[in-house]
Design a protein around this motif. Sequence first.
Motif, PDB file in Angstrom:
ATOM      1  N   ARG A 180       0.835  -1.202   0.000  1.00  0.00           N
ATOM      2  CA  ARG A 180       0.000   0.000   0.000  1.00  0.00           C
ATOM      3  C   ARG A 180       0.869   1.251   0.000  1.00  0.00           C
ATOM      4  O   ARG A 180       1.963   1.273   0.561  1.00  0.00           O
ATOM      5  CB  ARG A 180      -0.932  -0.002   1.216  1.00  0.00           C
ATOM      6  N   ARG A 182       2.054   4.663   1.110  1.00  0.00           N
ATOM      7  CA  ARG A 182       2.028   5.509   2.304  1.00  0.00           C
ATOM      8  C   ARG A 182       1.763   6.979   1.962  1.00  0.00           C
ATOM      9  O   ARG A 182       1.373   7.754   2.836  1.00  0.00           O
ATOM     10  CB  ARG A 182       3.369   5.409   3.044  1.00  0.00           C
ATOM     11  N   ARG A 184      -0.370   8.103  -0.418  1.00  0.00           N
ATOM     12  CA  ARG A 184      -1.645   8.331  -1.106  1.00  0.00           C
ATOM     13  C   ARG A 184      -2.762   7.577  -0.400  1.00  0.00           C
ATOM     14  O   ARG A 184      -2.651   6.373  -0.162  1.00  0.00           O
ATOM     15  CB  ARG A 184      -1.525   7.866  -2.557  1.00  0.00           C
ATOM     16  N   GLN A 185      -3.830   8.298  -0.073  1.00  0.00           N
ATOM     17  CA  GLN A 185      -4.953   7.691   0.635  1.00  0.00           C
ATOM     18  C   GLN A 185      -6.229   7.791  -0.204  1.00  0.00           C
ATOM     19  O   GLN A 185      -6.391   8.705  -1.022  1.00  0.00           O
ATOM     20  CB  GLN A 185      -5.170   8.370   1.990  1.00  0.00           C
ATOM     21  N   ASP A 186      -7.135   6.839   0.045  1.00  0.00           N
ATOM     22  CA  ASP A 186      -8.430   6.886  -0.637  1.00  0.00           C
ATOM     23  C   ASP A 186      -9.402   7.765   0.151  1.00  0.00           C
ATOM     24  O   ASP A 186      -9.011   8.434   1.117  1.00  0.00           O
ATOM     25  CB  ASP A 186      -8.991   5.473  -0.837  1.00  0.00           C
ATOM     26  N   GLY A 189      -9.421   7.435   3.885  1.00  0.00           N
ATOM     27  CA  GLY A 189      -8.166   7.645   4.604  1.00  0.00           C
ATOM     28  C   GLY A 189      -7.261   6.433   4.630  1.00  0.00           C
ATOM     29  O   GLY A 189      -6.248   6.420   5.336  1.00  0.00           O
ATOM     30  N   LYS A 190      -7.577   5.402   3.860  1.00  0.00           N
ATOM     31  CA  LYS A 190      -6.788   4.177   3.830  1.00  0.00           C
ATOM     32  C   LYS A 190      -5.734   4.271   2.737  1.00  0.00           C
ATOM     33  O   LYS A 190      -6.001   4.777   1.641  1.00  0.00           O
ATOM     34  CB  LYS A 190      -7.720   2.987   3.553  1.00  0.00           C
ATOM     35  N   ASN A 191      -4.525   3.800   3.030  1.00  0.00           N
ATOM     36  CA  ASN A 191      -3.466   3.819   2.022  1.00  0.00           C
ATOM     37  C   ASN A 191      -3.895   3.040   0.778  1.00  0.00           C
ATOM     38  O   ASN A 191      -4.415   1.923   0.880  1.00  0.00           O
ATOM     39  CB  ASN A 191      -2.181   3.211   2.582  1.00  0.00           C
ATOM     40  N   VAL A 192      -3.672   3.626  -0.391  1.00  0.00           N
ATOM     41  CA  VAL A 192      -4.105   3.033  -1.651  1.00  0.00           C
ATOM     42  C   VAL A 192      -3.251   1.805  -1.973  1.00  0.00           C
ATOM     43  O   VAL A 192      -2.027   1.842  -1.854  1.00  0.00           O
ATOM     44  CB  VAL A 192      -4.010   4.066  -2.799  1.00  0.00           C
TER      45      VAL A 192
END
Length: 236
Positions: A180, A182, A184-186, A189-192
């Motif tokens: 994932r 670190r 970039r988040q969706d 707020g979760k790492n893409v």
Amino acid sequence: MYLEAEQIAALTRLLKTFFSLPYSTDLDGKDAETLIQIVKKASGPRSKRKELFDIVDGKIGYSVKTLRKPPNSIRVDLQEQRFCDVQEMQKEASSGSNSNEGRGKILLGYMRKRITEHMKFRGITTARSIIILKHWDTPRSNFSFRYWEEDFLGYIDDLWKRNEDGEIEWVILPAGIHARDRLRQDGNGKNVRLLRMHQKHNQIFTDHDIPQDAVAIEFKVKPVSWLKLAEVLNVD
């Protein structure tokens, strides 16, 4: 541009022809390879079982990936067919670190090793991915495709560099290991996610943004009947 104007026209014509046939229900990998080989006028040998490169054209090897996806999609996860040798991957995993980061590094190293070995075996100096997204409506009359190419080896090299820079989070889940982003988040707020491996079958999937400049092909067509096809072919 991933294809020249005449290549786009040729691919459109071939796709329309393909889906006009009465038995065409999907565009699988081998059918896509055939059409792309015609469009690119590639004269090299087709792939055999477990070979990474579906088309070889001179010193360029193409790995062709197809997936059905709605036209409004912005990301896609692609199964890297024929990538993982189960016994070889298990041997690699048993010889390295059992930490999340250690297992992630083993996975990236294994993927790069597989690509470079196949490049050497096929006499290739450039490794490319061809990605074709496909979609059609329920009546199968409106068709939409998106086509683009990526640096196959460069994709892995970029992940390796980002991992060395600490930009990748490795997560071990019951189904397998995920990489994932670190940085970039969706929307939650979760790492893409960037990469995942399904442990049970050792299937590797890579995640990609769909580029805005991907070639878009759209058309309407209906399959001809068997009788009409026989008439067109002038079959006695």
